[in-house]
Design an enzyme around this catalytic site. Structure first.
Site, PDB file in Angstrom:
ATOM      1  N   THR A  27      35.340  56.171  70.988  1.00 37.48           N
ATOM      2  CA  THR A  27      35.333  56.711  72.385  1.00 37.48           C
ATOM      3  C   THR A  27      33.872  57.455  72.577  1.00 37.48           C
ATOM      4  O   THR A  27      32.991  57.079  71.830  1.00 37.48           O
ATOM      5  CB  THR A  27      36.451  57.865  72.312  1.00 37.48           C
ATOM      6  OG1 THR A  27      35.726  59.111  71.367  1.00 37.48           O
ATOM      7  CG2 THR A  27      37.684  57.757  72.090  1.00 37.48           C
ATOM      8  N   ILE A  82      32.451  61.262  63.152  1.00 31.01           N
ATOM      9  CA  ILE A  82      31.520  61.730  64.105  1.00 31.01           C
ATOM     10  C   ILE A  82      30.531  60.608  64.854  1.00 31.01           C
ATOM     11  O   ILE A  82      29.810  60.113  63.919  1.00 31.01           O
ATOM     12  CB  ILE A  82      30.967  62.960  63.399  1.00 31.01           C
ATOM     13  CG1 ILE A  82      31.934  63.918  62.706  1.00 31.01           C
ATOM     14  CG2 ILE A  82      29.855  63.633  64.492  1.00 31.01           C
ATOM     15  CD1 ILE A  82      32.722  64.572  63.788  1.00 31.01           C
ATOM     16  N   LYS A  83      30.490  60.651  66.035  1.00 26.86           N
ATOM     17  CA  LYS A  83      29.444  59.800  66.687  1.00 26.86           C
ATOM     18  C   LYS A  83      28.186  60.598  67.025  1.00 26.86           C
ATOM     19  O   LYS A  83      28.429  61.653  67.665  1.00 26.86           O
ATOM     20  CB  LYS A  83      30.265  59.315  67.637  1.00 26.86           C
ATOM     21  CG  LYS A  83      29.720  57.661  67.973  1.00 26.86           C
ATOM     22  CD  LYS A  83      30.509  57.315  69.415  1.00 26.86           C
ATOM     23  CE  LYS A  83      30.476  55.972  69.685  1.00 26.86           C
ATOM     24  NZ  LYS A  83      30.976  55.392  70.834  1.00 26.86           N
ATOM     25  N   VAL A  84      27.066  60.081  66.509  1.00 29.02           N
ATOM     26  CA  VAL A  84      25.707  60.807  67.023  1.00 29.02           C
ATOM     27  C   VAL A  84      24.813  59.929  67.653  1.00 29.02           C
ATOM     28  O   VAL A  84      24.777  58.638  67.386  1.00 29.02           O
ATOM     29  CB  VAL A  84      25.271  61.592  65.922  1.00 29.02           C
ATOM     30  CG1 VAL A  84      26.025  62.543  65.197  1.00 29.02           C
ATOM     31  CG2 VAL A  84      24.638  60.469  64.820  1.00 29.02           C
TER      32      VAL A  84
END
Ligand code: E4P
Length: 217
Positions: A27, A82-84
């Site tokens: 997402t 976790i998207k960074v």
């Protein structure tokens, strides 16, 4: 090659889970906005639909706040990734989180050098955006080839997650290059099953079967 669905639409995810083809979900803030759902609530629901990684993106731009947001997000479920963003602060956050055993997807990657940094920061996944490159007159798949070469040269474990996939040719080329994962809108994934000769062949088989007057059930 693993298939991730690039969406926050629950019904689409459920449909893909039922095919057995889905290995995870990605997402981003735009997809969350499109879904009209509460971020935490919809992410939790998605995490319950698949055992694969579900990327949830931080929205802070500085390392300290990214870490605080990641702390909240990783409590949602064990399969949250976790998207960074691929910035220096994002890379610092990646290093810290993967060092603690948390999965991290470094997103918005547009160059092979950026992908090299993501791997050095210990990223679980790097997300090079092929479609957005194509939109700007650059062949996005060349980027995937370069990253594959670099990662193979140094035996990096970071998985190449081809993102911004727009059509079946992106999927085919990703598989030929040896990308680890591709994430695509559900319609693109389902469309991979389509072939005009399959439809034509099936139509003929049904016609011929009807002529026999037989039934299996
Ligand atoms: C990846 O994780 C992104 O969510 C996505 O693939 C972006 O795709 P787009 O360029 O079609 O918005």
């Amino acid at each position: 090659m693993k298939f991730f669905a690039d969406t926050a639409e629950i019904d689409d995810i459920k449909e893909l889970v039922a095919t057995g083809l889905l290995d995870g979900v990605t997402t981003n803030p735009s997809l969350i906005a499109k879904s009209g759902r509460d971020f935490m609530e919809v992410t939790k629901e998605i995490c319950g639909l698949t055992s694969g990684p579900v990327s949830a993106e931080v929205v802070a731009l500085d390392h300290a706040t990214m870490l605080k947001e990641a702390e909240v997000l990783r409590k949602i479920a064990d399969n949250v990734c976790i998207k960074v963003p691929l910035t220096i602060d994002g890379l610092k956050t990646c290093k810290a989180l993967t060092g603690e055993g948390t999965m991290v997807n470094v997103t918005l990657c547009f160059s092979a050098n950026q992908a090299l940094l993501a791997a050095k920061a210990g990223a679980t996944f790097v997300s090079p955006f092929v479609g957005r490159h194509d939109d700007n007159g650059v062949n996005g798949m060349e980027l995937i080839r370069d990253i594959r070469t670099i990662y193979d040269n140094y035996l990096f474990d970071t998985e190449i997650l081809v993102a911004s996939v727009r059509h079946a040719t992106h999927v085919l080329e990703s598989a030929l290059i040896g990308a680890d994962v591709m994430t695509a809108p559900p319609a693109v994934i389902k469309g991979l099953a389509n072939h005009v000769l399959t439809d034509k062949g099936l139509e003929q088989f049904m016609k011929d079967w009807a002529k026999t007057g037989q039934k299996i059930l």
